[in-house]
Design an enzyme around this catalytic site. Structure first.
Site, PDB file in Angstrom:
ATOM      1  N   TRP A   1       0.703  -1.291  -0.011  1.00 14.77           N
ATOM      2  CA  TRP A   1      -0.077  -0.129   0.008  1.00 14.77           C
ATOM      3  C   TRP A   1       0.851   1.320  -0.115  1.00 14.77           C
ATOM      4  CZ3 TRP A   1       2.087   2.419   4.133  1.00 14.77           C
ATOM      5  CH2 TRP A   1       2.638   1.704   5.092  1.00 14.77           C
TER       6      TRP A   1
ATOM      7  N   LYS B   1      -3.840  -7.854  -6.875  1.00 18.27           N
ATOM      8  CA  LYS B   1      -4.583  -7.831  -5.857  1.00 18.27           C
ATOM      9  C   LYS B   1      -4.064  -6.654  -5.083  1.00 18.27           C
ATOM     10  CE  LYS B   1      -3.999  -9.232  -1.257  1.00 18.27           C
ATOM     11  NZ  LYS B   1      -4.446  -8.019  -0.793  1.00 18.27           N
TER      12      LYS B   1
ATOM     13  N   SER C   1       6.077  -7.560   2.981  1.00 18.71           N
ATOM     14  CA  SER C   1       6.925  -7.896   4.017  1.00 18.71           C
ATOM     15  C   SER C   1       7.709  -9.053   3.858  1.00 18.71           C
ATOM     16  CB  SER C   1       6.266  -7.674   5.480  1.00 18.71           C
ATOM     17  OG  SER C   1       5.386  -8.812   5.392  1.00 18.71           O
TER      18      SER C   1
ATOM     19  N   GLU D   1       9.752  -8.588  -3.799  1.00 20.82           N
ATOM     20  CA  GLU D   1      10.087  -7.298  -3.101  1.00 20.82           C
ATOM     21  C   GLU D   1       9.823  -7.059  -1.849  1.00 20.82           C
ATOM     22  OE1 GLU D   1      10.996  -5.508  -7.653  1.00 20.82           O
ATOM     23  OE2 GLU D   1      10.113  -4.476  -6.074  1.00 20.82           O
ATOM     24  N   LEU D   2      10.630  -7.106  -0.879  1.00 19.40           N
ATOM     25  CA  LEU D   2      10.371  -7.190   0.449  1.00 19.40           C
ATOM     26  C   LEU D   2      11.233  -6.028   1.167  1.00 19.40           C
ATOM     27  CD1 LEU D   2      11.136 -11.032   1.028  1.00 19.40           C
ATOM     28  CD2 LEU D   2       8.967  -9.876   0.244  1.00 19.40           C
TER      29      LEU D   2
ATOM     30  N   CYS E   1       9.962   1.399   1.436  1.00 23.97           N
ATOM     31  CA  CYS E   1      10.923   0.029   1.505  1.00 23.97           C
ATOM     32  C   CYS E   1      12.488   0.464   1.461  1.00 23.97           C
ATOM     33  CB  CYS E   1      10.739  -0.780   0.455  1.00 23.97           C
ATOM     34  SG  CYS E   1      10.886  -0.016  -1.310  1.00 23.97           S
TER      35      CYS E   1
ATOM     36  N   GLU F   1      12.907  -3.853  10.944  1.00 27.48           N
ATOM     37  CA  GLU F   1      12.236  -3.046   9.926  1.00 27.48           C
ATOM     38  C   GLU F   1      11.307  -2.185  10.647  1.00 27.48           C
ATOM     39  OE1 GLU F   1       9.854  -3.886   6.534  1.00 27.48           O
ATOM     40  OE2 GLU F   1      10.772  -2.136   5.379  1.00 27.48           O
TER      41      GLU F   1
HETATM   42  P1  NAD Z   1       2.261  -7.241   4.039  1.00 23.22           P
HETATM   43  O1  NAD Z   1       3.538  -8.340   3.670  1.00 23.22           O
HETATM   44  O2  NAD Z   1       1.616  -7.195   5.239  1.00 23.22           O
HETATM   45  O3  NAD Z   1       1.347  -7.338   2.729  1.00 23.22           O
HETATM   46  C1  NAD Z   1       1.502  -7.372   1.193  1.00 23.22           C
HETATM   47  C2  NAD Z   1       0.357  -8.026   0.486  1.00 23.22           C
HETATM   48  O4  NAD Z   1       0.573  -9.476   0.762  1.00 23.22           O
HETATM   49  C3  NAD Z   1      -0.825  -7.385   0.892  1.00 23.22           C
HETATM   50  O5  NAD Z   1      -1.630  -7.134  -0.461  1.00 23.22           O
HETATM   51  C4  NAD Z   1      -1.408  -8.509   1.835  1.00 23.22           C
HETATM   52  O6  NAD Z   1      -3.207  -8.448   1.627  1.00 23.22           O
HETATM   53  C5  NAD Z   1      -1.071  -9.914   0.961  1.00 23.22           C
HETATM   54  N1  NAD Z   1      -0.912 -10.925   1.990  1.00 23.22           N
HETATM   55  C6  NAD Z   1      -0.562 -10.919   3.278  1.00 23.22           C
HETATM   56  N2  NAD Z   1      -0.818 -12.283   3.668  1.00 23.22           N
HETATM   57  C7  NAD Z   1      -0.762 -13.071   2.632  1.00 23.22           C
HETATM   58  C8  NAD Z   1      -0.844 -14.343   2.350  1.00 23.22           C
HETATM   59  N3  NAD Z   1      -0.716 -15.423   3.126  1.00 23.22           N
HETATM   60  N4  NAD Z   1      -0.932 -14.919   0.757  1.00 23.22           N
HETATM   61  C9  NAD Z   1      -0.838 -14.092  -0.003  1.00 23.22           C
HETATM   62  N5  NAD Z   1      -0.912 -12.712   0.345  1.00 23.22           N
HETATM   63  C10 NAD Z   1      -0.831 -12.099   1.288  1.00 23.22           C
HETATM   64  O7  NAD Z   1       3.138  -5.906   3.583  1.00 23.22           O
HETATM   65  P2  NAD Z   1       2.478  -4.394   3.618  1.00 23.22           P
HETATM   66  O8  NAD Z   1       2.231  -3.902   4.960  1.00 23.22           O
HETATM   67  O9  NAD Z   1       1.332  -4.378   2.557  1.00 23.22           O
HETATM   68  O10 NAD Z   1       3.935  -3.628   2.888  1.00 23.22           O
HETATM   69  C11 NAD Z   1       4.749  -3.236   3.697  1.00 23.22           C
HETATM   70  C12 NAD Z   1       5.868  -3.965   3.579  1.00 23.22           C
HETATM   71  O11 NAD Z   1       6.492  -4.010   2.098  1.00 23.22           O
HETATM   72  C13 NAD Z   1       7.302  -3.437   4.204  1.00 23.22           C
HETATM   73  O12 NAD Z   1       7.969  -4.445   4.625  1.00 23.22           O
HETATM   74  C14 NAD Z   1       8.049  -2.820   2.840  1.00 23.22           C
HETATM   75  O13 NAD Z   1       9.385  -2.668   3.236  1.00 23.22           O
HETATM   76  C15 NAD Z   1       7.667  -3.649   1.760  1.00 23.22           C
HETATM   77  N6  NAD Z   1       7.781  -3.023   0.624  1.00 23.22           N
HETATM   78  C16 NAD Z   1       8.792  -3.352  -0.132  1.00 23.22           C
HETATM   79  C17 NAD Z   1       9.369  -2.770  -1.422  1.00 23.22           C
HETATM   80  C18 NAD Z   1      10.344  -3.322  -2.394  1.00 23.22           C
HETATM   81  O14 NAD Z   1      10.274  -2.786  -3.553  1.00 23.22           O
HETATM   82  N7  NAD Z   1      11.164  -3.738  -1.858  1.00 23.22           N
HETATM   83  C19 NAD Z   1       8.290  -1.783  -1.884  1.00 23.22           C
HETATM   84  C20 NAD Z   1       7.233  -1.551  -1.132  1.00 23.22           C
HETATM   85  C21 NAD Z   1       6.991  -2.008   0.005  1.00 23.22           C
END
Ligand code: NAD
Length: 475
Positions: free
Chosen positions: A141, A165, A217, A238-239, A272, A369
């Site tokens: 998001w 999604k 994440s 991409e985490l 990120c 993080e």
């Molecule tokens: P998140 O991991 O909570 O959720 C990411 C996505 O995964 C959401 O759409 C969520 O609904 C989905 N999801 C959750 N559980 C799932 C499952 N079991 N199976 C399939 N999908 C599932 O992360 P967030 O809070 O949305 O984003 C923040 C994280 O993203 C931070 O760690 C940030 O550093 C990272 N991020 C990384 C980059 C990059 O380019 N490396 C860019 C942006 C954000």
């Protein structure tokens, strides 16, 4: 009873709307439509896939006011930063459009008379490129236009169908993106939004998809990798990061302080590649800290719909506990709180911008993080000490060195296992360069030519026959 997702405004805590969530059956139906539609989309001349993407690019600019207001309402991103994100996506789209033809072009890598009779035959070797098929894009998001666009734009251009999604925290923006793409001419089954949180994401992974492109994440990334493993499909993650910065003894302190304060607090630290920990050489430590605190004073906290606001609320309520716990842990271990440290006394999920010094690596704020407006600044005695501390997390997204000596900076950065290295800049992404993480920061790359090729399978063609074949006949 339908499963509902509540969309909350983080600045006011008011309910924006409840939405019904896609369950397993709805996800399967969307998958089937995408599977049916993908071959026709892939068979179009490239120009017919480029044209709706260019129209989408223009619509982003035409509708920026409405789109930015929506993004601000559901994520709390300050409106000026929301506009900036939307208006910067066209630059990335242009890169993809300008380069997709060369990545898709078949490559004739060998052509010679066949060795065995009949002598008039030739043997030709050609690499053709074909779309993966139906791919899932599970997104975050914090920058829905950037992290989504890095995936769905090249995926569509290369002939894939996308099941997108958006994060449950940016659902309305995800649906607005889908509406824009459809209005621009991308067929609905070729780009399909899927609404919901983790369970919906998991249901998406149960479909026989051909690839999964995830941003989020490390914890969720591991689950995605496990779910995708038995399918043996293209998996890109991409985490998160714990991105370090080092200010050398010879740095221009004013430049470093201004750059790193912005790198740490832009989008409330919810990037990120946000600067997550800062090491400063003892020779310039006091000077740097003064300049850093002065820059921070200039960051306006307030209503994210106000154009002068730089710091809004955090986008997810549970993050307030993460921030509070990191601060409490640091203070219990004798860190010094220079400012902030708690929620702001107003409605909404506001956390005061927080600077901690006298920190060390026993503290979670220097290890895990943070993803919010909290930064730890640690004094170091040498480049070697800085390097050892910078290396001391399992993440590997970006690292930054500020200093006037390029050789010294590159020497330090080269020893760090990160996807991106910055000298005298930070928190910067370019469409021309690969965006990738190492270790707990991910797998695979978006952006650059590599970020287009990742949506394609190579096929090896061994062609033996009369006459020379043109490379364009396969692929
Ligand atoms: P998140 O991991 O909570 O959720 C990411 C996505 O995964 C959401 O759409 C969520 O609904 C989905 N999801 C959750 N559980 C799932 C499952 N079991 N199976 C399939 N999908 C599932 O992360 P967030 O809070 O949305 O984003 C923040 C994280 O993203 C931070 O760690 C940030 O550093 C990272 N991020 C990384 C980059 C990059 O380019 N490396 C860019 C942006 C954000």
């Amino acid at each position: 009873m339908a499963n509902l997702l509540s969309i909350i405004n983080p600045a006011t805590e008011a309910l924006i709307q409840d939405m019904s969530v896609d369950d397993g059956a709805a996800v399967a139906q969307k998958y089937n439509r995408a599977r049916q539609a993908q071959p026709e989309w892939a068979a179009l001349p490239l120009a017919d896939r480029i044209s709706p993407i260019l129209r989408f690019r223009d619509l982003l600019t035409e509708r920026v006011d409405t789109l930015a207001a929506l993004l601000t309402a559901e994520t709390g991103k300050p409106i000026t930063q929301a506009r900036h994100e939307i208006l910067a996506l066209p630059d990335r789209i242009d890169f993809f459009v300008e380069n997709v033809a060369r990545v898709l072009a078949p490559e004739r890598v060998y052509c010679a008379p066949a060795q065995a009779p009949p002598a008039q035959e030739t043997l030709e070797e050609v690499i053709g490129y074909e779309p993966l098929g139906v791919v899932a894009n599970i997104s975050a998001w914090n920058y829905p236009y950037f992290v989504g666009g890095n995936v769905f734009v090249p995926a569509l251009l290369t002939g894939n169908a996308v099941l997108y999604k958006p994060s449950e925290v940016a659902t309305l923006t995800g649906l607005a993106i889908a509406d824009l793409l459809h209005e621009a001419g991308v067929p609905k089954p070729v780009f399909t939004p899927v609404v919901g949180a983790g369970l919906t994401g998991a249901a998406l992974l149960e479909q026989p998809i051909d690839g999964v492109f995830f941003t989020g994440s490390y914890a969720t990334g591991q689950k995605i990798a496990v779910a995708a493993a038995p399918k043996l499909i293209r998996t890109q993650l991409e985490l998160g990061g714990k991105d370090p910065a080092y200010v050398c003894a010879d740095a221009n302190v004013a430049v470093a302080a201004a750059g790193l304060a912005d790198g740490a607090f832009y989008n409330n630290g919810q990037s990120c590649c946000a600067v997550e920990r800062i090491y400063v050489h003892t020779d310039v430590y006091e000077q740097f800290l003064d300049a850093f605190m002065a820059t921070l004073q200039g960051f306006q906290l307030g209503d994210p719909t106000d154009a002068i606001t730089y710091l809004g609320p955090v986008s997810r309520k549970p993050q307030l506990d993460v921030l509070r716990n990191q601060v409490a842990d640091a203070l219990a271990k004798e860190a010094t709180l220079r400012c902030g440290g708690q929620r702001v006394d107003r409605p909404g999920w506001y956390f005061a911008p927080t600077v901690l010094t006298e920190v060390n690596h026993t503290m979670t704020v220097m290890q895990q993080e943070t993803f919010g407006p909290v930064i730890g600044i640690q004094r170091v005695a040498s480049d070697q000490e800085a390097l050892a501390l910078m290396q001391d997390t399992p993440y590997g997204l970006t690292a930054t060195v500020y200093g006037t000596n390029r050789d010294r900076a590159i020497n330090i950065l080269r020893q760090l296992k990160t996807g991106t290295a910055y000298w005298n800049c930070c928190d910067r992404v370019s469409p021309r360069l690969p965006w990738s993480g190492r270790g707990h920061s991910g797998l695979g790359a978006t952006l650059s030519l590599a970020g287009i090729r990742t949506f394609l399978h190579p096929r090896a063609w061994h062609l033996r026959g009369g006459g020379v074949m043109g490379g364009g006949e396969v692929g």
